[in-house]
Design an enzyme around this catalytic site. Sequence first.
Site, mmCIF file in Angstrom:
data_model
loop_
_atom_site.group_PDB
_atom_site.id
_atom_site.type_symbol
_atom_site.label_atom_id
_atom_site.label_comp_id
_atom_site.label_asym_id
_atom_site.label_seq_id
_atom_site.Cartn_x
_atom_site.Cartn_y
_atom_site.Cartn_z
ATOM 1 N N HIS A 1 20.378 42.395 -32.716
ATOM 2 C CA HIS A 1 21.824 42.520 -32.933
ATOM 3 C C HIS A 1 22.239 41.951 -34.287
ATOM 4 O O HIS A 1 23.406 42.055 -34.668
ATOM 5 C CB HIS A 1 22.596 41.833 -31.798
ATOM 6 C CG HIS A 1 22.665 40.350 -31.894
ATOM 7 N ND1 HIS A 1 21.596 39.532 -31.608
ATOM 8 C CD2 HIS A 1 23.678 39.521 -32.241
ATOM 9 C CE1 HIS A 1 21.952 38.273 -31.772
ATOM 10 N NE2 HIS A 1 23.208 38.240 -32.155
ATOM 11 N N GLU B 1 20.936 28.599 -31.030
ATOM 12 C CA GLU B 1 20.812 29.902 -31.696
ATOM 13 C C GLU B 1 21.941 29.964 -32.719
ATOM 14 O O GLU B 1 23.013 30.507 -32.460
ATOM 15 C CB GLU B 1 20.904 31.030 -30.670
ATOM 16 C CG GLU B 1 20.479 32.389 -31.209
ATOM 17 C CD GLU B 1 21.643 33.159 -31.788
ATOM 18 O OE1 GLU B 1 22.013 32.878 -32.958
ATOM 19 O OE2 GLU B 1 22.184 34.014 -31.091
ATOM 20 N N GLU C 1 28.895 32.417 -40.473
ATOM 21 C CA GLU C 1 29.514 31.613 -39.414
ATOM 22 C C GLU C 1 29.310 30.117 -39.621
ATOM 23 O O GLU C 1 29.942 29.304 -38.952
ATOM 24 C CB GLU C 1 29.018 32.011 -38.016
ATOM 25 C CG GLU C 1 29.393 33.425 -37.626
ATOM 26 C CD GLU C 1 28.958 33.771 -36.220
ATOM 27 O OE1 GLU C 1 29.470 34.757 -35.685
ATOM 28 O OE2 GLU C 1 28.110 33.051 -35.654
ATOM 29 N N ASP D 1 20.117 41.394 -26.119
ATOM 30 C CA ASP D 1 19.233 41.624 -27.257
ATOM 31 C C ASP D 1 17.861 41.103 -26.824
ATOM 32 O O ASP D 1 17.570 39.911 -26.898
ATOM 33 C CB ASP D 1 19.760 40.862 -28.476
ATOM 34 C CG ASP D 1 18.881 41.053 -29.714
ATOM 35 O OD1 ASP D 1 17.716 41.504 -29.563
ATOM 36 O OD2 ASP D 1 19.342 40.742 -30.821
#
Length: 703
Positions: free
Chosen positions: A426, A269, A278, A177
């Site tokens: 992404h 990240e 998440e 990405d």
Amino acid sequence: LVLVSPKAKDAHVATDRMEGESPTREFCISGVQLRIVGEDLGLLQEFPGKLRLSCRKSAATSTSGSAQPETSGGCVLLCFRNGKDIVYELKVSKETHMYQGGTCLVLMRVPQGSAAVKTETTSECSQLVDHLSQSISEASSWLENQSVFNLRTEEASAKQYFQFYGYLSQQQNMMQDYVRTATYQSAMLQNTADFQGKVVLDVGAGSGILSFFAVQAGAKKVYAVEASSMAIHCMELVESNGLADKIVLIAGKIEEVDIPEKVDLIVSEPMGYMLFNERMLESYTHSRKWLKPGGKMYPTQAILYAAPFTDEALYIEQYSKANFWSQTHFHGVNVSSLKESALDEYYKQPVVDTFDVRILMAKPIGHTVNFNTTNESDLHRIMIPVKFQIQSTGCCHGLAFWFDVSFIGSQSTVWLSTAPYHPLTHWYQIRCLLRTPLMVHAGQELTGHVRMIANERQSYDVDIELAITGTGSKSANSYDLKNPNFRYTGMGMCPPPGTHHTNPTESYWNNLQGPQEHNGQQQQTVPLLSTSQQEQHQHHSQNQTCDAGTLGIGMVHQPVAMVNGGFFGLNPTQVISTSGGGGGISSTSGSAQQHKTGAGHWNEHVTSGSRGGVFGGINIGGGGGGGSSRKLVQNHLPTVSGLQFQQSQPISVQFQNQSLFGVSSSSLALPYQQQCYTTTSQLAMAYSPHSSPLPFGTTSSCS
């Protein structure tokens, strides 16, 4: 195992096991009466009839449904049932004031006042008090040995999560990405003063690419923490790049590992779909316990944006999915009773794709998360009030979401955006559909809220409620962020209906044929391609041919292969191959990619694999078996970094790269190819973008 108590006929003890602990007891009593009383013992709430009370230890699940570990230690969850229905739940911890009044009455402090629990016998009352005291003590001891991550995460979810990020193919999906990776590198290299001679912590290092960037920016030591099996490959990259003296890999969760020293800066990240999915933002904020006072966080802050949108086609598409359940004679079975349930399920799915920005009906509002100050508990329950001034009349079908993050350094501030009007990443964008759309008019005010409650599946339960001010019209829906609809097709976005304000047909042909006469006047035209693009198009037409009826090319933004030379070290030669048994390139057999080389040429790469499919624009599936393989549509077969491109082979040149952002990844090529043929096939199919190929015969050249 059920043990009958000799003291009470209806009381029994059952075993229940928390992860990593010895069996514990669940205590149940029937015939219990429950009342909630105030400070003056006045009745606040009464539950009629005799209830069944069960007690079990609880470490992570709250009565609100969110996964928020108790900071004060273990607790016991009291569950009162009338038949099968739960009528009241109460958490009792060591801070809870509890008294035994008389022979059959127990008083416990609750937020509203006190809960009065009356048992049928004195022995049951004594058993209840003894059990609560013992269970609270046991739960507290168990909690002392558990990490924050384990307390908030379901075991099955954690296992799946770390298995997923242990695949090289998934790391490749993120690494290639370009917007994501290059922005991180730029943010660090533009702020070398923050890294020069400093100690850095990389949280969730994955392949270690951010650790390498930190070293490039001048860091003297980087502690790379990675909990998945990717740590093995990360170590391999560190050693093959000769940086074992600068990058120290620590395998484990950031909530559980020990860092040898305090650090000057933390990089990570941690963003997921809709920013919060998440729940890695909590791990990122947790890592501040290792940060020196005044240390920096990269990224520094994140802003989640929301805006109302109109998209009748998307709404109809979701509704049409449930038409299957309208059948009254499906193999002789009437399944129509499940249609409403199917509709509820489809509309609870957040849609992951991109869209034309013109479908937005108002300026977005933002919710900011400052990683320097935000605590983990702030991310357990997120309430975002919204107020929009509608700018265009239409049917509001829901809210669209995207996020921006900033890297605030001492020399420069760099932004990474996932907005629909910026290059695609992404992360795409997220849209949440209302089950009942709202008709809004320009100038009206749309208000409401977005509520996000963290759950144990490393995601959020999302509730959206919207209302048109002054009209009484409102709509609401709930969403499961863990179960999104991956809708991104790889095709270009069509403009929304109603955006053409000139004659589209004449505009198109005028652009193709140059200035034309219309009603006696010469029409000024704008070429579809710039001069350089026209030259490039001509170059492609001269050097490449297409097997008619073979290629259906969808446009996907990410580069598929990063090899030596040029942009990302990309070899400017054309590489195109097709599926060996899929009847051309389709959603499960390949996807076209565009790459800009160092010489300024755009090249198309088509990856293949008849069973593997495409994941985020990357073919990570197996080769082509069954059926005849298509011919290679180019004049020669180049060799890139020692890898010969052949028909029906997964292209893993990503890991043949000798200089990917300055990092050699060639040592991972063989493990990647092995994964392509084995473990990632099913995963690739699950996340394959569903792109529709162009009609056969419509592509005359590869450009």
